[in-house]
Each structure stands twice: as C-alpha cells, then as structure tokens.
Motif scaffolding. Sequence first.
Motif, PDB file in Angstrom:
ATOM      1  N   THR A 111     -13.268   7.807 -11.400  1.00 32.88           N
ATOM      2  CA  THR A 111     -11.786   7.620 -10.737  1.00 32.88           C
ATOM      3  C   THR A 111     -11.797   8.717  -9.930  1.00 32.88           C
ATOM      4  O   THR A 111     -11.899  10.123 -10.369  1.00 32.88           O
ATOM      5  CB  THR A 111     -10.932   7.623 -11.625  1.00 32.88           C
ATOM      6  OG1 THR A 111     -11.214   6.402 -12.438  1.00 32.88           O
ATOM      7  CG2 THR A 111      -9.364   7.606 -11.270  1.00 32.88           C
TER       8      THR A 111
ATOM      9  N   ARG B  44     -10.479   9.852  -2.201  1.00 25.52           N
ATOM     10  CA  ARG B  44     -11.390   9.142  -2.641  1.00 25.52           C
ATOM     11  C   ARG B  44     -12.569   9.161  -1.604  1.00 25.52           C
ATOM     12  O   ARG B  44     -13.815   9.282  -2.072  1.00 25.52           O
ATOM     13  CB  ARG B  44     -11.116   7.740  -2.626  1.00 25.52           C
ATOM     14  CG  ARG B  44     -12.125   6.607  -3.017  1.00 25.52           C
ATOM     15  CD  ARG B  44     -11.521   5.079  -3.296  1.00 25.52           C
ATOM     16  NE  ARG B  44     -11.117   4.870  -2.144  1.00 25.52           N
ATOM     17  CZ  ARG B  44      -9.777   4.273  -1.719  1.00 25.52           C
ATOM     18  NH1 ARG B  44      -9.188   3.917  -2.717  1.00 25.52           N
ATOM     19  NH2 ARG B  44      -9.411   3.810  -0.480  1.00 25.52           N
TER      20      ARG B  44
ATOM     21  N   GLU C 276     -17.825   2.912  -2.976  1.00 25.87           N
ATOM     22  CA  GLU C 276     -16.409   3.266  -2.858  1.00 25.87           C
ATOM     23  C   GLU C 276     -15.591   1.928  -2.952  1.00 25.87           C
ATOM     24  O   GLU C 276     -15.720   1.217  -2.172  1.00 25.87           O
ATOM     25  CB  GLU C 276     -16.001   3.943  -1.575  1.00 25.87           C
ATOM     26  CG  GLU C 276     -14.616   4.469  -1.518  1.00 25.87           C
ATOM     27  CD  GLU C 276     -14.303   5.294  -0.082  1.00 25.87           C
ATOM     28  OE1 GLU C 276     -13.106   5.585   0.152  1.00 25.87           O
ATOM     29  OE2 GLU C 276     -15.338   5.584   0.418  1.00 25.87           O
ATOM     30  N   MET C 277     -14.615   1.881  -3.954  1.00 25.55           N
ATOM     31  CA  MET C 277     -13.935   0.725  -4.226  1.00 25.55           C
ATOM     32  C   MET C 277     -12.550   0.846  -3.556  1.00 25.55           C
ATOM     33  O   MET C 277     -11.904   2.027  -3.259  1.00 25.55           O
ATOM     34  CB  MET C 277     -13.563   0.604  -5.587  1.00 25.55           C
ATOM     35  CG  MET C 277     -14.787   0.235  -6.501  1.00 25.55           C
ATOM     36  SD  MET C 277     -16.034  -0.897  -5.574  1.00 25.55           S
ATOM     37  CE  MET C 277     -17.342  -1.008  -6.814  1.00 25.55           C
TER      38      MET C 277
ATOM     39  N   THR D 283      -9.230   0.095  -4.343  1.00 23.49           N
ATOM     40  CA  THR D 283      -7.959   0.224  -5.040  1.00 23.49           C
ATOM     41  C   THR D 283      -8.243   0.666  -6.515  1.00 23.49           C
ATOM     42  O   THR D 283      -9.138   0.407  -7.103  1.00 23.49           O
ATOM     43  CB  THR D 283      -6.849  -0.810  -4.940  1.00 23.49           C
ATOM     44  OG1 THR D 283      -7.593  -1.969  -5.556  1.00 23.49           O
ATOM     45  CG2 THR D 283      -6.593  -1.396  -3.403  1.00 23.49           C
TER      46      THR D 283
ATOM     47  N   ASN E 231     -12.526   3.780  -8.933  1.00 21.97           N
ATOM     48  CA  ASN E 231     -12.899   3.425  -7.607  1.00 21.97           C
ATOM     49  C   ASN E 231     -14.082   4.099  -6.823  1.00 21.97           C
ATOM     50  O   ASN E 231     -14.433   3.911  -5.697  1.00 21.97           O
ATOM     51  CB  ASN E 231     -11.447   4.003  -6.897  1.00 21.97           C
ATOM     52  CG  ASN E 231     -11.156   5.249  -6.925  1.00 21.97           C
ATOM     53  OD1 ASN E 231     -11.778   6.038  -7.769  1.00 21.97           O
ATOM     54  ND2 ASN E 231     -10.020   5.510  -6.692  1.00 21.97           N
TER      55      ASN E 231
END
Length: 165
Positions: free
Chosen positions: A75, A81, A99-100, A102, A106
């Motif tokens: 996270t 991020r 890389e997610m 939301t 993430n």
Amino acid sequence: MARELDEVDRGILYLLQREARSTTAQEISDTVGVSPSTVRNRIDQLEADGIIEGYHPEIDYEAASLPLRVLFICTAPAKRRTELAKEAMEVQGVIDMREMMTGRRNIHIEVVGTSTSDITRITDAIHALGLEIESSELVRQRQAQPFNHFHFSGADTGEEAEDSS
C-alpha cells in the motif's frame, strides 16, 4: 489519443503476442491476408503509435539460478503511488510492478532472488521507500497467454474444428 485498430492490426497484435520471436512477416501475412511488406509497415506504425511497446523474453528464473520468486502486495499513499511504484522498479531483484487505480493494496511487486537474504534485502528496500507491505506470497508458477481481446477470427487457436458430417 488512441487510434482505431482494424482486423489486420488486431491479427498482427494477436499473433505477435503468441510468439513474436519466431513468427515471420510471411506467416502473419498468410494468416491476416495482406502482403509481408504491409505487415512490416503495420508493425512499424503500431510501434510508432506506442501500441507495441516492446518485445520481452519469457525467462525461467529458477533455471537462471533465481529460485525464489515473491509477490509483495503493498500500500502506498494515493498521492505518492505513481512515484513510489517507479522507485520500486529501481530495487535490484524487482521484475514486475503493477500499479492499481484505487484503494489499499495498490502496488503489486514481483521479485526474484537466490536466497532468503536476497528477499530480506528487497523487503527492506521496499519498506525504505515508504511502502507498506500488506502481504508476501511465494510464487510457484506464472502462466501467461495472449488474450484474444482483439477478437481476431483468423487466428489458429489450436482447437480442432468439429466435423459436421
């Protein structure tokens, strides 16, 4: 700005995903129904448009004396991020990062190493970046295949056609 792909582009992309290294322009042309020079021109244009970003080998890391493969689910603060994801790619041993969009969990980072001390060094480096490791999983095997999201109908899928007689 994304451009519309036609059936020829979709066929080329599908066939390159299956086996870019050993698939020739002639083989692609035989399948998609255009000349080999058109295939080469289309590939050049797909590369220039950023649709084809590169050609990457599939590596058996265990055979390459890197027997440990670990997936870290991390996270990162939402505002950092992207920055932290890029920094994670600089850690020696990192082979893949996702890389997610939301939420927590993430950033997914896949790493390889020769020993537990390698994995510990990588873990420490990830923590030092400011990422919180939510979980780590030892990867046994990864399989990938080209997703025929281009709906290319001329592709040989390896399935035998049913005999209607």
